[in-house]
Motif scaffolding. Structure first.
Motif, PDB file in Angstrom:
ATOM      1  N   UNK A   1      -1.323  -7.330  -8.028  1.00  0.00           N
ATOM      2  CA  UNK A   1      -0.171  -8.031  -8.588  1.00  0.00           C
ATOM      3  C   UNK A   1       0.180  -9.254  -7.770  1.00  0.00           C
ATOM      4  N   UNK A   2      -0.329  -9.362  -6.549  1.00  0.00           N
ATOM      5  CA  UNK A   2      -0.186 -10.631  -5.836  1.00  0.00           C
ATOM      6  C   UNK A   2      -1.313 -11.571  -6.236  1.00  0.00           C
TER       7      UNK A   2
ATOM      8  N   UNK B   1      -4.140   8.455  -5.780  1.00  0.00           N
ATOM      9  CA  UNK B   1      -2.960   7.721  -6.234  1.00  0.00           C
ATOM     10  C   UNK B   1      -2.576   6.632  -5.242  1.00  0.00           C
ATOM     11  N   UNK B   2      -2.636   6.971  -3.951  1.00  0.00           N
ATOM     12  CA  UNK B   2      -2.267   5.995  -2.928  1.00  0.00           C
ATOM     13  C   UNK B   2      -3.162   4.772  -3.030  1.00  0.00           C
TER      14      UNK B   2
ATOM     15  N   UNK C   1      -4.872   3.790  -5.614  1.00  0.00           N
ATOM     16  CA  UNK C   1      -4.613   3.070  -6.866  1.00  0.00           C
ATOM     17  C   UNK C   1      -3.389   2.176  -6.720  1.00  0.00           C
ATOM     18  N   UNK C   2      -2.331   2.702  -6.099  1.00  0.00           N
ATOM     19  CA  UNK C   2      -1.116   1.899  -5.945  1.00  0.00           C
ATOM     20  C   UNK C   2      -1.361   0.713  -5.026  1.00  0.00           C
ATOM     21  N   UNK C   3      -2.119   0.952  -3.954  1.00  0.00           N
ATOM     22  CA  UNK C   3      -2.415  -0.137  -3.020  1.00  0.00           C
ATOM     23  C   UNK C   3      -3.196  -1.245  -3.722  1.00  0.00           C
TER      24      UNK C   3
ATOM     25  N   UNK D   1     -12.651   6.621  -3.995  1.00  0.00           N
ATOM     26  CA  UNK D   1     -11.642   7.539  -4.506  1.00  0.00           C
ATOM     27  C   UNK D   1     -11.838   7.852  -5.986  1.00  0.00           C
TER      28      UNK D   1
ATOM     29  N   UNK E   1      -5.857  -2.887 -14.853  1.00  0.00           N
ATOM     30  CA  UNK E   1      -5.138  -1.667 -15.241  1.00  0.00           C
ATOM     31  C   UNK E   1      -6.122  -0.524 -15.496  1.00  0.00           C
TER      32      UNK E   1
ATOM     33  N   UNK F   1      -3.212  -1.872  -6.838  1.00  0.00           N
ATOM     34  CA  UNK F   1      -2.383  -2.506  -7.843  1.00  0.00           C
ATOM     35  C   UNK F   1      -1.408  -3.503  -7.207  1.00  0.00           C
ATOM     36  N   UNK F   2      -0.830  -3.144  -6.034  1.00  0.00           N
ATOM     37  CA  UNK F   2       0.100  -4.071  -5.387  1.00  0.00           C
ATOM     38  C   UNK F   2      -0.639  -5.339  -4.986  1.00  0.00           C
TER      39      UNK F   2
ATOM     40  N   UNK G   1      -5.764  11.553  -2.223  1.00  0.00           N
ATOM     41  CA  UNK G   1      -5.272  10.202  -1.946  1.00  0.00           C
ATOM     42  C   UNK G   1      -5.725   9.166  -2.962  1.00  0.00           C
TER      43      UNK G   1
ATOM     44  N   UNK H   1      -6.917   6.600 -10.496  1.00  0.00           N
ATOM     45  CA  UNK H   1      -5.823   7.564 -10.425  1.00  0.00           C
ATOM     46  C   UNK H   1      -6.172   8.855 -11.149  1.00  0.00           C
TER      47      UNK H   1
END
Lengths: 484, 77, 128
Positions: A168-169, A157-158, A160-162, A239, A142, A164-165, A155, A149
């Motif tokens: 989470x796997x 945020x993109x 960071x989300x990638x 990033x 986190x 994180x996804x 980019x 972020x």
């Protein structure tokens, strides 16, 4: 003073919470963050070696089975932990110093994330409890996402989300592996699990045990950014703000070695474990360097080189002898310092030129000679040029793989070092030595003094470790003798 | 017997949540699945976990998802 | 009477598989996140099932209970403690992901991951 051991985690954690709560008061926040940042490298230096049981629950000796049980979360603090926590503390101090001097108005949440990440990796390397490590592994993920972020780069945020996804796997898989170990042994304490495996209470060839190895190994690959996660890892470095990236790579290195040491203590009896580590490490070395060669964004290039260097650490640990693990851990320490130096140095160039594409840069040597020289020495250290610290650890790795009877691996390691050298010198040439392009504006842009100071401190460490490697390697070797 | 019914409810609502075109319905079905897991925890002799699960997965997460859907778009695609 | 533990283990495996499928193959980002929450739920269910003891009692020592009877009959409480932590971690991770999605939706106007998380090199046509 064993009471200081939990404080290594509590001080940055409390500082993080207090700073984010009182971030309205700008000056107070600045002074407080600075004071805490100075304390971080000092606490491990002052503390004594030893164990700390949370809640004071001492281990219980089961007389019938002659086994020890550890009911409390245990922190063990030895020379290895001291040196790595000292390094991360120093790096956090430098990064926070750069951040505080760069902006007039500081952001409380950003400082919160920096301190939170430091607390998380400190707990990960101290702990002797595999679930406790998992919790801080999630907190670290986190914090890393937040640092990425929070940067102002396009980019972010993109990315960071990638990250994180994917995370989470990866992290529930690791938790599932921990669950399998818990089902097999009834404990989450690494010492207890290792003792159960060693005494034959757990069938080391049972499919459940192998599956737990596979799942925790998958989580480790995600945490350390080895293939197949090398692209996303180098992406988040590129990033983040440069000083943030310097801290992020040190988080990666420390979480990598703390998870792999725990895995090593549990699974060392399985031959497939060492083969897996060596395989993925070699893959990381080759992919990291060859992808770094094709990049035009120099932050991305350093990110891939950092992934390639991680392969050397894994290689040392995968070979599994005392000498090779010592070499791998020494390489980890060197990588933290050298890569931080490179990230801060290239960040200084971004600061001064607002340009990250190497094709549009050139002739910077005349404008920023101090940064150029320090970056050159850092890059040479990364490539393993004597007498710098990278040379010492890579020499040890080559010797270790030779003495294990794998001359192919040592040849490969030397080739990857040479390729690293080529990649670095190519980028260095286009940025600093090539004639300046006409449309590049360089006048009147200064490199912040704090960045020069931080690079200087890191450079002194690189040179000192290169001349006196025994100071560190003897202590690490003793620690490794304890876990083998 | 109750645990078998609960297991079927959990798996069915999970699948239904993922093939739903309306994301609000997906959020509510996530809540149903989470709440059934909470009851299952009670069957498995873990009342403390069941309480946490009922609040977090049964209520908070569906509300988070529904809020995110409200701020973005409702239909899938 | 089927074995409770076995049924629940099968359910948790089913949840993890459904979650993995949706997290990897479904394009919509909110459904991906829902799938991720199913993976976490499945793992939690698995770990709680480890601590279960058929015919046992809740591991809370009430006044008046015989401690040795309690020790042999109570379920194993350590996995329950771990799951408590892991539920809260899962919720906070999910909240951060949804927040990032909301920010990104404002920029792209779609929830499709093919658009939102495409490679930076293929990104030019979405730039303003």
């Amino acid at each position: 003073m064993n009471e200081l051991i939990p404080l290594m985690v509590i001080v940055p954690l409390m500082a993080a919470l207090l700073i984010s709560a009182f971030s309205k008061f700008n000056t107070v926040t600045k002074i407080f963050a600075f004071v805490v940042a100075i304390c971080l490298p000092l606490i491990p230096l002052l503390s004594n070696y030893g164990l700390h049981y949370f809640g004071g629950y001492e281990p219980i000796l089961d007389g019938a089975a002659n086994m020890m049980y550890h009911p409390a979360i245990t922190y063990s603090f030895t020379f290895l932990q001291q040196i790595f926590i000292g390094a991360i503390g120093l790096l956090t101090f430098l990064v926070i110093f750069i951040y505080l001097t760069k902006y007039r108005k500081v952001s409380g949440p950003y400082l919160f994330l920096l301190f939170l990440g430091t607390a998380a990796v400190t707990a990960m390397i101290l702990t002797d409890d595999i679930f406790h490590m998992f919790v801080f592994f999630e907190i670290l993920a986190l914090a890393q996402v937040g640092i990425v972020a929070a940067s102002s780069i396009d980019y972010s945020y993109e990315m960071a989300l990638k990250y994180m996804v994917l995370g989470s796997i990866g992290s529930p898989m690791m938790l599932l592996g921990i669950g399998f170990l818990l089902a097999l042994t009834g404990s989450v304490n690494v010492t207890d699990i290792a003792a159960a495996v060693h005494n034959g209470l757990v069938d080391a060839t049972s499919p459940v045990f192998l599956l737990s190895l596979a799942l925790i190994f998958f989580g480790w690959l995600y945490a350390s950014g080895l293939p197949p996660f090398h692209t996303i890892k180098s992406g988040i470095y590129s990033k983040a703000e440069p000083h943030g990236a310097a801290l992020l790579q040190s988080f990666t290195v420390i979480s990598m070695i703390s998870i792999v040491l725990i895995m090593f203590r549990i699974y060392a009896s399985l031959p497939i474990f060492e083969v897996l580590i060596v395989f993925f490490s070699i893959l990381a070395m080759i992919l990291g360097v060859s992808l770094a060669l094709t990049q035009t964004d120099f932050r991305r290039m350093i990110g891939f080189l950092a992934v390639g260097e991680l392969g050397f650490i894994g290689l040392g640990i995968g070979l599994g002898t005392n000498f090779s693990i010592t070499a791998g851990l020494f390489q980890a320490l060197n990588e933290i310092v050298i890569t931080a130096l490179l990230f801060i140095g290239f960040g200084a160039i971004v600061n001064a030129t607002n340009e990250v594409d190497t094709r549009k840069l050139g002739g910077l040597l005349a404008y920023h000679p101090k940064v150029a020289i320090m970056l050159l020495i850092g890059g040479l250290a990364m490539a393993g040029v004597p007498p710098l610290s990278g040379f010492q650890s890579k020499l040890m790795l080559v010797q270790a793989s030779l003495s294990c009877g794998f001359p192919e691996i040592s040849i490969l390691a030397i080739m990857v070092s040479i390729a690293t050298f080529v990649v670095f010198v190519k980028t260095y040439y286009t940025m600093f030595l090539k004639p300046k392009p006409n449309d590049l504006e360089l006048e009147g842009k200064e490199v912040p003094r704090a960045m020069i100071f931080a690079m200087g401190v890191l450079l002194i460490i690189v040179i000192l470790l290169g001349i006196f490697p025994d100071v560190v390697t003897n202590g690490i070797s003793n620690f490794v003798g304890g876990i083998l | 017997m109750i645990e078998i019914i609960l297991c079927i409810v959990i798996v069915l609502s999970a699948i239904l949540a993922l093939i739903q075109k309306d994301l609000f319905k997906a959020a509510i079905l996530t809540g149903i699945s989470g709440a059934s897991v909470a009851v299952l925890f009670q069957v498995l002799l873990a009342p403390d976990v069941a309480l946490t699960q009922a609040i977090v997965e049964g209520a908070i997460i569906p509300i988070f998802i529904a809020l995110a859907v409200k701020k973005t778009q409702r239909s899938d695609g | 009477m089927a074995d409770v533990q076995l049924v629940i283990l099968l359910t948790s495996v089913a949840l993890v598989v459904i979650g993995l499928y949706s997290a990897i193959f479904i394009d919509n980002i909110i459904k991906k996140i829902i799938g991720i929450s199913f993976i976490e739920e499945g793992v939690n269910l698995f770990i709680v099932a480890i601590g279960y003891k058929a015919g046992g009692v809740v591991p809370i020592l009430m006044p008046g209970m015989d401690t040795s009877w309690f020790a042999t009959n109570a379920a194993y409480p350590l996995p329950f403690g771990l799951v408590l932590t892991s539920i809260v971690i899962g919720a906070s991770t999910l909240a951060v992901m949804l927040a990032l999605v909301m920010v990104l939706y404002r920029r792209y106007g779609t929830l499709s991951t093919k658009v939102m998380l495409a490679d930076t090199s293929k990104r030019e046509e979405y730039d303003e």
